[in-house]
Design an enzyme around this catalytic site. Structure first.
Site, PDB file in Angstrom:
ATOM      1  N   LYS A 138       0.840  -1.205   0.000  1.00  0.00           N
ATOM      2  CA  LYS A 138       0.000   0.000   0.000  1.00  0.00           C
ATOM      3  C   LYS A 138       0.876   1.257   0.000  1.00  0.00           C
ATOM      4  CE  LYS A 138      -1.579   1.394   4.199  1.00  0.00           C
ATOM      5  NZ  LYS A 138      -1.158   2.752   4.573  1.00  0.00           N
ATOM      6  N   ASN A 139       1.899   1.271   0.864  1.00  0.00           N
ATOM      7  CA  ASN A 139       2.686   2.496   1.021  1.00  0.00           C
ATOM      8  C   ASN A 139       3.677   2.735  -0.114  1.00  0.00           C
ATOM      9  OD1 ASN A 139       1.248   3.060   3.277  1.00  0.00           O
ATOM     10  ND2 ASN A 139       2.823   2.443   4.742  1.00  0.00           N
TER      11      ASN A 139
ATOM     12  N   CYS B  69      -3.706  12.409  14.160  1.00  0.00           N
ATOM     13  CA  CYS B  69      -4.490  11.191  13.975  1.00  0.00           C
ATOM     14  C   CYS B  69      -4.265  10.297  15.176  1.00  0.00           C
ATOM     15  CB  CYS B  69      -4.125  10.490  12.675  1.00  0.00           C
ATOM     16  SG  CYS B  69      -2.552   9.655  12.750  1.00  0.00           S
TER      17      CYS B  69
ATOM     18  N   ARG C  22       1.718  14.131  13.865  1.00  0.00           N
ATOM     19  CA  ARG C  22       2.099  13.956  12.466  1.00  0.00           C
ATOM     20  C   ARG C  22       2.041  15.230  11.622  1.00  0.00           C
ATOM     21  NH1 ARG C  22      -0.436   8.494  10.228  1.00  0.00           N
ATOM     22  NH2 ARG C  22       1.355   8.584   8.855  1.00  0.00           N
TER      23      ARG C  22
ATOM     24  N   ASP D  31       5.607   0.158  12.017  1.00  0.00           N
ATOM     25  CA  ASP D  31       4.382  -0.488  11.520  1.00  0.00           C
ATOM     26  C   ASP D  31       4.290  -1.963  11.926  1.00  0.00           C
ATOM     27  OD1 ASP D  31       3.587   1.876  10.430  1.00  0.00           O
ATOM     28  OD2 ASP D  31       4.154   1.389   8.372  1.00  0.00           O
TER      29      ASP D  31
ATOM     30  N   ARG E 140      -7.996  -0.946   5.488  1.00  0.00           N
ATOM     31  CA  ARG E 140      -7.180   0.062   4.800  1.00  0.00           C
ATOM     32  C   ARG E 140      -5.857  -0.521   4.334  1.00  0.00           C
ATOM     33  NH1 ARG E 140      -6.480   5.503   7.907  1.00  0.00           N
ATOM     34  NH2 ARG E 140      -5.283   5.756   6.015  1.00  0.00           N
TER      35      ARG E 140
END
Ligand code: EPZ
Length: 417
Positions: A22-23, A116, A121, A304, A396
């Site tokens: 995804k990233n 968030c 961030r 992560d 997500r």
């Protein structure tokens, strides 16, 4: 809102194929804004964040067609240089359109992402870099309004290593006049992958994957054709699952080099690891050993993977100290893991995990993407049934998670509301 119901206690066994990252897919799609024409990005995972990025580009006048696992983006008719609050608040990575929009069109209006669940961030370093490249930056009613006739190359030093900051400036620099040097740049594989996408568009980039990156700007770039790298965090999550269930999982289609720091810690925790060019086989032990970790930018232990590793440590023999150095509020999963019987406390950015004998199923709440992954890891081990609420967070970042788990022998169901 969907829930996941997991009955734990099974040893998961078999093979799992890893999806595209995804990233890495998100910046590659944003990079399509740098050139007019039809762009193709392959191995794009079928995830909510990808759809959000697609909606963002469509809102700007691009065409976005996605069919698993290929995104085709046409950027001939960009007519709206704005990333609105409604989309940015759904996905912070929307900020990745700032650099390309400004570089190609000389203007961009992007909603400030705001804080968030995992931290404040800020994007000050993205803005600092663009200013150094000659952009005028104004903040107005929660929006960044950036303008520049043409960006010019600059020598930029990041005080903090930032992944999307490095990506934004690398994209902007690809169309700037002259040479840009990014110092203390992020070395994540996703940054190197974006550099290869940009190189395929005609950009001249040296040093991607290292902490100093040099980009010689071009007057024009050509449309992009690129296949993104496999998702190292998804791969790591399945390794944690093999470990906690005492299972035997072969993770296929991954890049073992990208998960080195994680593999070292898994081995120290007693897992047996075999690896080949694009696969890793992980066999969980009868009893896990406590191991300390400290998150760090790549090639360090990834933030992560911190939550999933904590779930693993929750049943290890002994006490493990987990230090989070990237985000100031990334322990939201602690309270949920405790509901399942984990013995974890934390002060500031340091958590102490005292290995429990076992975990018990409970109702738990997903708070962010990786926190929800840690709840899945724990639930697969827990005795009885765990219901994970707000599973949209998980959606997500994990493609077809229940299907992949079911194929490995897990008892997992999605309940729709
Ligand atoms: C990327 O976020 C990832 N997102 C995150 O993935 C990941 O956790 C993070 O990098 C760290 O690896 C994407 O790639 C889309 P940062 P990013 O800028 O780029 C501070 C996931 O679960 N900072 O590298 O937003 C910041 O506050 C996620 O998939 C500034 O101070 O993270 C943080 O403390 C979530 N000023 C640190 O740097 C800035 O201008 C690193 O953040 C920018 C960042």
């Amino acid at each position: 809102m969907d829930r996941l119901v997991i009955k734990g206690g099974k040893r998961l066994k078999g093979e799992v194929e890893i999806s595209g990252a995804k990233n890495a897919a998100l910046p590659a799609i944003a990079a399509a804004l740098l050139a007019s024409g039809e762009h193709m990005v392959a191995r794009v995972p079928d995830l909510r964040d990808i759809k959000t990025m697609g909606r963002l580009l469509e809102n700007m006048g691009a065409e976005f067609h996605y069919k698993p696992h290929k995104a085709v983006i046409t950027t001939n008719k960009i007519n709206n240089l704005e990333a609105p609050y409604e989309l940015v608040k759904e996905m912070r990575a929307s900020v990745l359109v700032l650099g390309p929009m400004l570089a190609r069109f000389g203007k961009a209006k992007v909603s400030l992402p705001g804080g968030c669940a995992i931290g404040a961030r800020p994007i000050n370093l993205h803005l600092m870099g663009l200013e150094k490249m000659g952009a005028k930056i104004e903040l107005e009613s929660g929006y960044v309004i950036a303008s520049a006739k043409r960006l010019k190359g600059a020598d930029i030093h990041f005080d903090t290593v930032t992944v999307t900051g490095t990506e934004n400036l690398m994209m902007a620099a690809s169309l700037a006049k002259g040479t840009t040097i990014l110092r203390n740049a992020a070395r994540e594989p996703e940054v190197a992958d974006l550099a290869s996408a940009l190189t395929a568009m005609g950009a001249r980039i040296n040093g991607a994957g290292k902490s100093t990156i040099e980009i010689e700007g071009a007057d024009e770039l050509r449309p992009l054709t690129h296949k993104v790298i496999p998702d190292r965090i998804e791969a790591g999550t399945f390794m944690a699952i093999a470990g906690i269930t005492g299972g035997d999982i072969t993770i296929r289609g991954c890049v073992p080099e990208h998960v080195k720091a994680f593999l070292i810690k898994l081995k120290a925790a007693g897992l047996r690891i075999n690896e080949g060019a694009d696969w890793v086989r992980v066999i969980g032990p009868g009893s896990l050993k406590a191991v300390n970790i400290k998150t760090a930018p790549y090639p360090g232990f990834p933030t992560d993977m911190q939550a999933q590793f904590m779930a693993l440590m929750s049943i290890a023999k002994g006490t493990s100290i987990i230090t989070e150095t990237i985000f100031e509020n990334r322990f939201m999963h602690v309270a949920e893991l405790r509901r399942m019987g984990a013995n974890i406390s934390f002060k500031g950015n340091v958590a102490t995990v005292r290995g429990a004998k076992g975990l018990k199923g409970a109702n738990v709440m997903a708070t962010d993407l990786r926190a929800s992954a840690s709840l899945v890891v724990a639930a697969l081990r827990a005795e009885g049934e765990t219901t994970i609420h707000r599973v949209y967070h998980l959606d997500r970042g994990y493609e077809k998670i229940e299907e992949k788990l079911t194929r490995l022998g897990a008892d997992v169901r999605r309940k729709k509301r």
